[in-house]
Scaffold this motif. Structure first.
Motif, PDB file in Angstrom:
ATOM      1  N   GLN A 283      64.335  62.203  50.749  1.00 17.87           N
ATOM      2  CA  GLN A 283      63.906  61.526  51.975  1.00 17.87           C
ATOM      3  C   GLN A 283      64.723  60.310  52.381  1.00 17.87           C
ATOM      4  N   SER A 284      65.900  60.165  51.875  1.00 22.48           N
ATOM      5  CA  SER A 284      66.923  59.296  52.449  1.00 22.48           C
ATOM      6  C   SER A 284      68.236  59.779  51.859  1.00 22.48           C
ATOM      7  N   THR A 285      69.340  59.400  52.479  1.00 19.02           N
ATOM      8  CA  THR A 285      70.618  59.857  51.952  1.00 19.02           C
ATOM      9  C   THR A 285      70.860  59.308  50.558  1.00 19.02           C
ATOM     10  N   LEU A 286      70.509  58.045  50.348  1.00 17.74           N
ATOM     11  CA  LEU A 286      70.627  57.456  49.013  1.00 17.74           C
ATOM     12  C   LEU A 286      69.770  58.229  48.017  1.00 17.74           C
ATOM     13  N   ALA A 287      68.525  58.512  48.377  1.00 15.84           N
ATOM     14  CA  ALA A 287      67.618  59.197  47.452  1.00 15.84           C
ATOM     15  C   ALA A 287      68.085  60.611  47.142  1.00 15.84           C
ATOM     16  N   THR A 288      68.575  61.337  48.134  1.00 14.83           N
ATOM     17  CA  THR A 288      69.052  62.696  47.855  1.00 14.83           C
ATOM     18  C   THR A 288      70.288  62.664  46.966  1.00 14.83           C
TER      19      THR A 288
END
Length: 489
Positions: free
Chosen positions: A470-475
């Motif tokens: 659910q965010s680019t960092l998280a993915t």
């Protein structure tokens, strides 16, 4: 079975890129396959008619010193330039405007100025919110703390346990209930800000959002959030180059058409032929993995059902006049037509505008990407004609919201083209144009996939559908953790 590669990575979104780069850095034999001609998935930059557009209106975090993207950029000497924006987001509603700065204290001061009668309550709420957010973001800043838990990370979590107590108070409760406790349910500027932010982060409004996750998401503009100059695709390209430089093989465009278990590994049937891998990491939505594999599992079916409760996107791609009367810097707008209605279907749009010096279009013109959420289930239930009529209405609503809340953007638009969910799927490689994963609504179910299981022996799923997502960092972090797990077998 003789393997052509140790790990096949399906999809060069940031989950796949994070997995591929982690494996390649550690000496594994990696093959990354992407169906499109460019990497990034929903966070990509594509070219049409000689102009460059962001596939989705988006902000990136994780660029502060020591954070994951900062570490990758430094370690691989990536030629990626980023800049802090101030404001990070310009939020506009019918009765107020709020420029969201890159630090909490200034945001709180601006909210207090908009609603001085509730100033003391606002400060109390944000003091609590900071404690929750500090505890949860610390885990993202140190991927070793993310699940699956090891003896070393368990000890680290035990040492940090007092910091987690403020978050535990709210587990299983919606953010709306937290606002009630602090007497802020009727604070219109705060409520609109939280509804808008939750819709694009945890994929549901503040009334329903799982409170600890939503309280952490409030910090998104403050946690290493940057604009990537030239488009987010520059970072995706740089990570792809780093995969190659670290010994990984990249095959694009090369769509995977089928996937099958064979012996002690997997066979991938692609546009270019067959590939045998010891393990597969799929950066796909769960429905797409089921289709490729031709099989499913109860866990995968359950995840598919939860994602299907979420969203697709309707898009507008704009070209703006060179002399557009807006900031010369890149800009992000959240525009709300009516705060009393759900923040979907054109009533709420997110707009990303390129900087004046980024050379995304001819003659000094700038490009902008506009997005709004549309319900996946609603789209699937419609026939072709009804869907076309419905999406045309969503586009009308998007144009009206821009015209009313950002008339300078409307006046500066010299060209525009639209993208339905189907077109967005073509630009991003996302089945049905699905975005954001499963909504994180209140309840223990929001945490059911803290340690997502292997789909099958040697088959793993990454992306915004699984934790942390659910965010680019998280993915990207999910890709790192899945790669580490896959290497352990």
């Amino acid at each position: 079975m003789k393997h052509d590669t140790d790990f096949a990575i399906l999809g060069a979104g940031f989950g796949g890129l994070g997995a591929a780069l982690t494996l390649a850095e550690r000496g594994a034999k990696v093959t990354l396959l992407e169906a499109l001609r460019y990497p990034g998935g929903c966070a990509s930059t594509f070219t049409r008619g000689g102009r460059r557009y962001e596939a989705g209106a988006t902000l990136f975090s994780g660029f502060d010193p020591g954070q994951p993207f900062d570490r990758w950029i430094a370690r691989h000497g990536m030629s990626v330039q980023t800049e802090v924006l101030d404001p990070v987001i310009s939020l506009r509603a019918r009765d107020f405007a709020l420029d969201v700065p890159p630090d909490r204290e200034r945001l709180v001061a601006r909210l207090c100025a908009l609603d001085p009668a509730r100033a003391s309550r606002l400060r109390e709420f944000f003091a609590m919110q900071r404690k929750v957010s500090d505890a949860m973001w610390a885990v993202l800043d140190d991927p070793a703390l993310l699940p699956p838990v090891t003896p070393r990370s368990l000890l680290a979590h035990l040492a940090r346990s007092p910091r987690y107590l403020p978050a535990l108070r709210w587990v299983g409760r919606p953010l709306g209930a937290v606002l009630d406790v602090y007497g802020l349910a009727e604070c219109a500027p705060l409520r609109a800000y939280l509804d808008a932010l939750c819709q694009i982060t945890v994929q549901t409004g503040a009334a329903d959002a799982e409170a600890p996750l939503a309280l952490a998401a409030i910090d998104y503009p403050f946690r290493g959030t940057r604009h990537v100059r030239g488009g987010v695709g520059r970072l995706a390209d740089a990570m792809l180059d780093a995969v190659r430089a670290s010994g990984g093989e990249v095959r694009m465009p090369d769509a995977v058409r089928a996937l099958a278990r064979e012996g002690d590994g997997w066979v991938l049937h692609t546009r270019r032929g067959s590939l045998r891998a010891r393990a597969v990491i799929a950066n796909l939505v769960p429905r797409a993995l089921t289709k490729l594999w031709g099989q499913s599992t109860p866990w995968l079916d359950g995840l598919t059902a939860r994602v299907d409760e979420g969203w697709s996107a309707s898009m507008r791609y704009l070209t703006l006049a060179a002399d557009a009367p807006i900031s010369l810097h890149a800009s992000h707008f959240e525009l709300i037509d009516d705060s009393a209605r759900p923040f979907v279907e054109g009533n709420h749009v997110f707009v990303s505008v390129s900087g004046a010096d980024e050379e995304k279009a001819e003659g000094g013109r700038r490009t902008a990407t506009v997005s709004t959420h549309v319900p996946l289930a609603k789209l699937r239930a419609m026939g072709e004609d009804a869907r076309g009529e419905y999406l045309a209405g969503v586009q009308d609503a998007m144009r009206a919201t821009i015209r009313r809340r950002a008339p300078e953007l409307d006046a500066a638009t010299v060209d525009a083209f639209t993208a339905s969910a189907r077109t967005f799927a073509r630009f991003t490689g996302r089945t049905d144009g699905a975005v954001g994963g499963a909504p994180r609504r209140a309840g223990w179910g929001a945490y059911r996939d803290l340690v997502p299981p292997a789909v099958a022996p040697g088959l793993y799923l990454v992306g915004d559908s699984v934790f942390p997502g659910q965010s680019t960092l998280a993915t990207a972090l999910g890709g790192v953790k899945t790669a580490e797990r896959a290497m352990r077998g």
